[in-house]
Design a protein around this motif. Structure first.
Motif, PDB file in Angstrom:
ATOM      1  N   ARG A   1       0.794  -1.153   0.206  1.00  7.10           N
ATOM      2  CA  ARG A   1      -0.087   0.049  -0.062  1.00  7.10           C
ATOM      3  C   ARG A   1       0.767   1.309   0.266  1.00  7.10           C
ATOM      4  O   ARG A   1       0.415   2.468   0.325  1.00  7.10           O
ATOM      5  CB  ARG A   1      -0.839   0.216   1.430  1.00  7.10           C
TER       6      ARG A   1
ATOM      7  N   LYS B   1     -11.397   2.375  -3.617  1.00  9.70           N
ATOM      8  CA  LYS B   1     -11.438   1.365  -4.732  1.00  9.70           C
ATOM      9  C   LYS B   1     -10.058   0.811  -5.139  1.00  9.70           C
ATOM     10  O   LYS B   1      -9.832  -0.318  -5.532  1.00  9.70           O
ATOM     11  CB  LYS B   1     -12.125   1.877  -5.851  1.00  9.70           C
TER      12      LYS B   1
ATOM     13  N   LEU C   1      -7.246   0.910  -3.334  1.00  7.87           N
ATOM     14  CA  LEU C   1      -6.498   0.067  -2.496  1.00  7.87           C
ATOM     15  C   LEU C   1      -7.323  -1.147  -2.064  1.00  7.87           C
ATOM     16  O   LEU C   1      -7.831  -1.208  -0.872  1.00  7.87           O
ATOM     17  CB  LEU C   1      -6.078   0.764  -1.357  1.00  7.87           C
ATOM     18  N   LEU C   2      -7.334  -2.054  -2.849  1.00  5.58           N
ATOM     19  CA  LEU C   2      -8.343  -3.450  -2.618  1.00  5.58           C
ATOM     20  C   LEU C   2      -7.494  -4.047  -1.512  1.00  5.58           C
ATOM     21  O   LEU C   2      -6.422  -4.575  -1.682  1.00  5.58           O
ATOM     22  CB  LEU C   2      -8.248  -3.997  -4.010  1.00  5.58           C
ATOM     23  N   ASP C   3      -8.268  -4.278  -0.306  1.00  9.03           N
ATOM     24  CA  ASP C   3      -7.544  -5.068   0.769  1.00  9.03           C
ATOM     25  C   ASP C   3      -7.975  -6.436   0.372  1.00  9.03           C
ATOM     26  O   ASP C   3      -8.857  -6.804   0.813  1.00  9.03           O
ATOM     27  CB  ASP C   3      -8.028  -4.489   1.884  1.00  9.03           C
ATOM     28  N   THR C   4      -7.191  -7.070  -0.020  1.00 17.83           N
ATOM     29  CA  THR C   4      -7.574  -8.481  -0.504  1.00 17.83           C
ATOM     30  C   THR C   4      -7.833  -9.423   0.790  1.00 17.83           C
ATOM     31  O   THR C   4      -8.592 -10.539   0.547  1.00 17.83           O
ATOM     32  CB  THR C   4      -6.522  -9.358  -1.077  1.00 17.83           C
ATOM     33  N   SER C   5      -7.272  -9.058   1.921  1.00 18.86           N
ATOM     34  CA  SER C   5      -7.666  -9.975   3.022  1.00 18.86           C
ATOM     35  C   SER C   5      -9.121  -9.741   3.459  1.00 18.86           C
ATOM     36  O   SER C   5      -9.531 -10.626   4.134  1.00 18.86           O
ATOM     37  CB  SER C   5      -6.524  -9.550   4.096  1.00 18.86           C
ATOM     38  N   LYS C   6      -9.953  -8.747   3.048  1.00 21.88           N
ATOM     39  CA  LYS C   6     -11.241  -8.607   3.574  1.00 21.88           C
ATOM     40  C   LYS C   6     -12.353  -9.149   2.255  1.00 21.88           C
ATOM     41  O   LYS C   6     -13.352  -8.903   2.548  1.00 21.88           O
ATOM     42  CB  LYS C   6     -11.494  -7.162   3.459  1.00 21.88           C
ATOM     43  N   LEU C   7     -11.822  -9.863   1.273  1.00 25.22           N
ATOM     44  CA  LEU C   7     -12.495 -10.511   0.283  1.00 25.22           C
ATOM     45  C   LEU C   7     -13.233 -11.642   0.494  1.00 25.22           C
ATOM     46  O   LEU C   7     -12.441 -12.552   1.132  1.00 25.22           O
ATOM     47  CB  LEU C   7     -12.001 -10.275  -1.150  1.00 25.22           C
TER      48      LEU C   7
ATOM     49  N   TYR D   1      -5.448   1.232  -8.412  1.00 28.58           N
ATOM     50  CA  TYR D   1      -4.035   1.416  -7.668  1.00 28.58           C
ATOM     51  C   TYR D   1      -2.846   1.027  -8.754  1.00 28.58           C
ATOM     52  O   TYR D   1      -2.052   1.849  -8.838  1.00 28.58           O
ATOM     53  CB  TYR D   1      -3.986   0.615  -6.361  1.00 28.58           C
TER      54      TYR D   1
ATOM     55  N   CYS E   1     -17.579  -8.240  -2.651  1.00 26.84           N
ATOM     56  CA  CYS E   1     -17.911  -8.357  -1.423  1.00 26.84           C
ATOM     57  C   CYS E   1     -16.715  -8.250  -0.562  1.00 26.84           C
ATOM     58  O   CYS E   1     -15.564  -8.623  -0.972  1.00 26.84           O
ATOM     59  CB  CYS E   1     -18.664  -9.647  -0.931  1.00 26.84           C
TER      60      CYS E   1
END
Lengths: 485, 485, 485
Positions: free
Chosen positions: A86, A442, A444-450, C218, C451
Motif C-alpha cells: 500500500r 476502490k 487500495l483493494l484490501d484482499t484480506s477482506k474479500l 491502484y 464483497c
C-alpha cells in the motif's frame, strides 16, 4: 513563526509541502543563477574557441553511462521500493521528488567543494553523473525510513545528507586521494549507515500497529523486480561512469558484470537454503542479488580480474542474504533499528566489504600489473608520491572516515527530522499511501477482506459484467437454503 | 550418492538448489581463475602499451548496444514470460538465475572455441555481448518448458545447451564462414528447436490438471507487454551489436527497425482476422510482433534494403500469428509438443525464415552493390575465396547443421533433464509459483473464487476501510430477506 | 463499395482492422521500394567509397539518443496512458500499432519534404530519430481521444497527422529557418492542438455513460508511472537527439535535465496545494512533472543557462498543474473538449511556453555569448543573413503557423474520423478494452462489485486454496444466523 509551526505539526501536507518545495527550489534557482555556468564542453563560445574533434567532448564518452545511472536512480531505486502493498505511490513518487531535489542541490554542494573555476561552478555530463551518485546515497537512506517519514522530512534529510556527502567525498577524493569510482564508500557505506542512524533516532516502539501493511502482495513484488533488474543490469555503467576513459571504463564494467553474475547464483543458493521450507524469498532476490555491484564499487576499476570480481560478488551475495535472514531481526529487536528495505544488507555490509576489497587490491598494485595504466588508476603511486601499501592504508582510513561522517551525521540529522514540525505520520498510518495521496477506496483493494464464493464453479458462477442474473440466482439459492427451502 | 539422489528426487529445493548453484559457481570461479584474463582493451598494462585514441577502445563502439542487449535478456525475456497469472516470480526470477549462470558459462565455452590467446580466454565487451547472445538462446528454450520444470532442471539444461550452442556457433562462424550477426540460426533456430525437443521429451499427458493456471490475468498481460516492448525497441541493437563498425552497425539497426515496424502491422491485422470475434489476442501482440526482429537476424547486416526488410518483417508477422492460431494446437495434440510460450512461432519458424532470407540475400551479393564494403560483410567473397552463390549455399547448409544440433541436442538433454532427481513439479503444481517461492495465500488472489456484491451500487456499498457499518447493514439486509422480514 | 462501408460501420474489427493494416503496409512497402535507399552512412558501397574514421559515421553520435527516444515513444507514451483501469491493453497496444505505422509513414513524408537526394529518400539514424519525433506528435494527439476511438480511426488520424506534421515541419525548419530541436512547436504544440481539435469534433455529449471507467485503479497508476519516469529520464536525449554534434548536444541535454528537475518540485508543490485535502494527485505527478521537458524543447539547444532552464521548468510545472486542476474542467464543460489525458496541460500550454521562451532566447543571442558556436545554433545570424531579433520574430511566427496548421488540420481530420465507417465505440463502451481485445471476464476484475467479508479476521478467514472448509463454516454461520440459530 508560531503559525508556521502549527502548519508543520499536522500530517496534512497542503501547506507545508508546497512551502518547502517552493522555498527550496527558489533558493536553488537563485544559487544556480549566481554560481553556475556551462563548462568548456557545454558552452557554445568556449567549446568553439579551440579546434578539436567533436568526439573530444566528454558527452560521447559518458552520456550513455549517465542515462543508465539516471534509470537506476529513478526507475531502479523507485520501483525497488514498490514492494510494499500500500505504499507504491509514495515509494516511486517520493523517490522521484527527493531525487529531483537532491540532484540540483548536489550539483551545488559538489561543485562548491571540487568544481569551482574562478568562483563559478562548472557543469556538464560529469557533474550530472556525480549529482546522480550523490542522489543515490540519499535514496539508500530513504530505504531505511521507507513508510515512516513524510515527504517534508525526506526533503530535510536530503538537504543535510547531500551536504555531508559532499564534504565526505571531498575529504576522500580530493584530500586523501582515495579511489572510489563506484562509491562503495562514498555512496553505499555513507548512505547506508547515515540512514540506519536516522531510522534509529526515529525509532517507533509501536510500529507493529501498521505491521500488516509492511509487506508485499503478488503484483507489488513484480513491480519491485523491475527496480531490481534495472539496478542489476546497469550497475556496470554505474561503477564505470566516471572512471578514466578507455581501458578503465571498459574494465570496470566488465568486473562489475562478473561480480553481479556470481552474486546472483550465491543469492539464490542462500535464499533456498535459509528460507522457509526450501522456498525462495523475493526479498533476497530483489536485494541481495545486487550486493555484487556494491561490493565491486571501489575495486571495480582496479586490476581485480574477473576471477577476483566473481569471488567478491559470490561472497557479497552470501553475506547479504545472511544479513536479511539473521541480522536484520536482531538489529530491530536489540538495537532498535527499523530498516524497512534492509539497506544494511544491501548497501551497508557489502559497501564495507567493497571498501576492504578496494584497500587490499590497491595495496597489491604493482607496475608489473598496471604498466603505464598505473597513472590513471593510482596517479600518486605512478608518480612515486606514495607506495601501493600506503594507498591501501589510505583506502582503509577512508572507510573509517566515511563511517564516522555517516554515523555522526545520521545521528544529528535524525534529531532534526524528529522535530515535531515536519508532519511525520502516526504509527498506525505508516506504510500507507492514502495519507499523502488521493487514493480512492476502490484503488487500495484490501484482499484480506474479500469473500470467496462458496461454490465457485458449480452454482455461483459470478462473472464480472453479468452481475444481474447469476447473482440473483445464487443469492436466491443461498437465501433459500437459509430459509430452509 | 544415494543420499544425494534422495535429496534431488524431492520437489523441495532446500538442498538441491543451493548445492547445484554453489557447485556450478565454484567451478566457474576456478575455471575463470585458471583460464580467463583481460583482453588488450580492458587490461591496464596492455592498453597503455601502445599509443592510440581512447575511442579506439571497442567499449565506445559497442557498450551502448551491449546494455540494450542486456536489457533484452533480463527485462525483455524475463517480463515477456510473466503473462502467466501465477508464475510471475518464477518467470522473471528463474530467467534471472539461468541468465546469470549462462552468461558466465558461455564466456568460458565461447572463449574456449573462438577466443583463446596463448591458452587464455580474453574477455571484453565483445565477449560480454556474445555471452548474452548465448544466454538468449537458453532463455528461448526456457520459454518452451516454462512452468513445467524446476530451477535445477533449468540449470542442467543451461549447462548443456550453452556447450552445444558454442560448438554449433564455432562450426558456423569459424569453420563454415557463415554470416549470422543477429543469430537467426545460432540463437533463434537453435534455441527454439532445442527447446521444442526438450519439451517433447518432457511431455506431460496430464498437464490439463494445471490448465486453469496456464493463462493470463489482466495485469500479468500488462507486465508481459513490458517485456515485449523492450525486446521490440532494442532488437536493432541486438542484431547490430557485433557487426563490423561503421556502416554495418548502422545498416543492421536500420534494417531491423523497418522489419519490426512492418511486422507489427501484419501482426495486428492477422490477430484481428483470426482471433475470436474480430478481437485482438494479447498472445499475438506480445509475441508475433517480434518475429520481424528474428527474421532479420541473418540478413540484417547485408544490403537487404529497407524495402526487403519490410517484406521480411511483414511475412514473419503473418507466419507467426498463423503459427499461434493453427500450428501450436496441432503440435500439442499430434506431436505432443507442449510449448508454453509458443517459441516455435516466435523463434522457430521466423528463425528458419531468417536463415533462408540470409542465404538468398548472400547469394545475390555483388561488388556493384557492396563495393569495398564487401570485405566486411562477406570477406571470403571479397577475397575471391568463394562466390556469392557458394556463400549462399553455405548459409543454407548452416541452417541444416543448426537444426541437426538443436534437435539431437535437445533430445539428449531432454532425457537428462527427465532423470527423476532434479525435482520436477507434479502435473498439478505446474504454472504455480508457490512451490518454489514464499507466496502468502493473500498474494495469489484467485479472482475466480471471489464473490460479487449482489447489489453493488445501491444497498451494499462496501468500501475497503469501512468494513464495519455497511457490511453489517448489508448482511442484515440479506439475512433479513432470508428470514422473510 | 457498399459492402466495405457496411464492414466499416460495425465496431467489430474482424475485417476492417486487417484490411486497413494490410492496405497501409502494402502501400508503405511499395513506396519504400520505389523511393527509399540507404544514405552515405548505411550503404556498404558509399560508406567505403572514401576514407574516414568509423566514428565519422553519425551512428555513434546519435544511436544512443535514438534508443532513448525509441523507449519514450513505445514505453513512455504507451505506459503513461495505462492509467485507465480497463483500457491498459488498448493504451499500450494501440500506441504500439499507431507508432509502428507512423514511423514508417513519417520516414516517407519527412523524406519527401526534406530528405530527397536525386529522387530518392535517404535513411539513416537521423531519419529514424525524426520519424520517431513525428510519431510522438501523433501519440500526443492520441492522448486526447484515448478511450473514445477505434484503432482504425487512429490509423486514419495518423495518416493525415503525419502528413500535416511533415508540411508544418518543412515550413518551419526549411523555409523559415526556425530552430526547434526538441520540438516545442513542431511536436508538442502541433500534436496537442491537433488532438484537441479532433476530440472537439468527436465530442460525445453522453460520455458520462462510461465515466466510471474513465479513472485509474491502484496498479494502473503504478504502470503509468513507468511511462512517466521513462519520459522524464530520457527527455534530455529527446531534446538533444538531433542538435549539432559536440557542445550543442551536451548543452541541450544539460538544460533539459535542470528544467525537468525544477519542474518536478513545482509540480509536487502545486499538486499538494491544489488537490483535495493537501494530498498529492497522481494525475499531476504523472503528467505535469514532464512539462519542463516540453517547455525546454526549443530553447534547450540555445545558451539558456541552467538558471534559465530551471525557471522555465519551474513555471511549466505550475502552469501544467493549474491546467489540470482548473482549465481542463472548463475546456470540457464550456468548449466541449474532452481531453482524456489532459494533453493541453502537458503538451499544449508548455509547448506554447517553450516556443515563446525560444523566441525570446533567440532574440537575445549575441556573438559575445555564442562565439563561433553561433554558426551551429543560429547559422543565419552567424552568416549575418538575419539579426537575432529577426530570428526571434521568426520563432514567434513559427508558433502561429504551427497553431494554424494544428487547429485547421485537426478540424478537418476530426471530421474525416467522424465518418461512421471506422467503427467508433458507443458511448457506453468507451474506456473499455473488452470491445477490442480478448479479455476473459476473469481478467477484468471489477473491484467495485466485490464483497468484503463481514468478519474478515475472526470467523471467516477465507484464504485462497482452502476454499472448502472455512467457506462452508462461514456460510453455515451466516446462514445459521439467518435461520435464527
Amino acid at each position: 513563526v508560531i503559525y508556521f509551526v502549527q502548519i508543520y505539526a499536522n500530517t496534512n501536507m497542503r501547506l507545508k509541502l508546497p512551502i518547502t518545495c517552493f522555498i527550496l527550489e527558489i533558493i536553488l534557482i537563485i544559487l544556480f543563477g549566481v554560481l553556475v555556468e556551462y563548462d568548456e564542453e557545454t558552452d557554445a563560445k568556449k567549446w568553439h574557441h579551440s579546434n578539436h574533434s567533436q568526439y573530444d567532448n566528454d558527452f560521447y564518452y559518458r552520456y550513455p553511462s549517465f542515462q543508465d545511472v539516471h534509470v537506476m536512480i529513478f526507475i531502479g531505486f523507485g520501483f525497488l521500493m514498490t514492494f510494499l502493498q500500500r505504499y507504491g505511490f509514495s515509494s516511486v513518487g517520493f523517490n522521484f521528488l527527493i531525487a529531483a531535489f537532491a540532484l540540483q542541490w548536489a550539483t551545488l554542494m559538489q561543485g562548491f567543494f571540487h568544481g569551482m573555476h574562478g568562483g563559478k561552478i562548472h557543469v556538464g555530463v560529469e557533474s550530472m553523473i556525480n549529482a546522480d551518485f550523490c542522489t543515490g546515497s540519499v535514496l539508500i537512506s530513504f530505504g531505511a525510513v521507507l513508510g515512516k517519514t513524510s515527504p517534508v522530512q525526506l526533503l530535510v534529510m536530503a538537504v543535510f545528507e547531500v551536504t555531508l556527502f559532499a564534504v565526505n567525498e571531498f575529504i576522500l577524493l580530493s584530500i586523501l586521494g582515495t579511489k572510489d569510482a563506484g562509491g562503495s564508500m562514498t555512496i553505499h557505506t555513507f548512505g547506508a549507515y547515515f540512514g540506519l542512524m536516522v531510522t534509529r533516532v526515529l525509532y517507533r516502539p509501536n510500529l507493529d500497529k501498521s505491521k500488516h501493511k509492511n509487506s508485499s502482495v503478488y503484483h507489488s513484488d513484480l513491480f519491485a523486480m523491475i527496480g531490481t533488474l534495472y539496478l542489476w543490469m546497469f550497475w556496470p555503467s554505474f561503477n564505470s561512469a566516471i572512471t578514466a576513459h578507455g581501458d578503465d571504463q571498459h574494465r570496470t564494467a566488465l568486473n562489475t558484470y562478473y561480480s553481479l553474475a556470481a552474486c546472483t547464483l550465491s543469492t539464490y543458493a542462500m535464499s533456498a537454503l535459509t528460507a522457509h521450507d526450501g522456498k525462495l524469498d523475493m526479498v533476497h532476490i530483489q536485494n541481495a542479488a545486487l550486493a555484487g555491484g556494491v561490493a565491486a564499487g571501489t575495486a571495480g576499476e582496479m586490476m581485480l580480474t574477473p576471477f577476483g570480481s566473481m569471488i567478491v560478488g559470490f561472497l557479497a551475495g552470501i553475506i547479504s542474504v545472511l544479513g536479511y535472514k539473521y541480522l536484520s531481526p536482531i538489529l530491530e529487536s536489540k538495537l532498535k533499528i527499523q530498516d524497512t528495505c534492509g539497506i544494511h544488507n544491501l548497501h551497508g555490509m557489502p559497501g564495507v566489504m567493497g571498501a576492504i576489497v578496494g584497500a587490499v587490491t590497491a595495496s597489491l598494485a604493482t607496475i608489473e600489473i598496471y604498466g603505464n595504466g598505473m597513472e590513471e588508476v593510482f596517479p600518486d603511486v605512478a608518480d612515486n608520491k606514495r607506495t601501493a601499501s600506503y594507498q591501501g592504508a589510505i583506502q582503509a582510513i577512508s572507510l573509517a572516515v566515511t563511517l564516522g561522517f555517516a554515523l555522526v551525521g545520521g545521528l544529528l540529522v535524525g534529531f532534526i527530522m524528529k522535530l515535531p514540525i515536519f508532519g511525520a505520520p502516526s504509527d498506525a498510518s505508516c506504510f500507507e499511501d492514502s495519507i499523502y495521496w488521493e487514493v480512492s477506496s476502490k484503488k487500495l483493494l484490501d484482499t484480506s477482506k474479500l469473500c470467496i464464493c462458496p461454490q465457485p464453479k458449480k452454482h455461483c458462477n459470478y462473472t464480472v459484467g453479468k452481475s444481474r442474473g447469476p447473482v440473483d440466482h445464487c443469492e436466491d439459492r443461498r437465501v433459500r437454503k437459509a430459509r430452509g427451502d
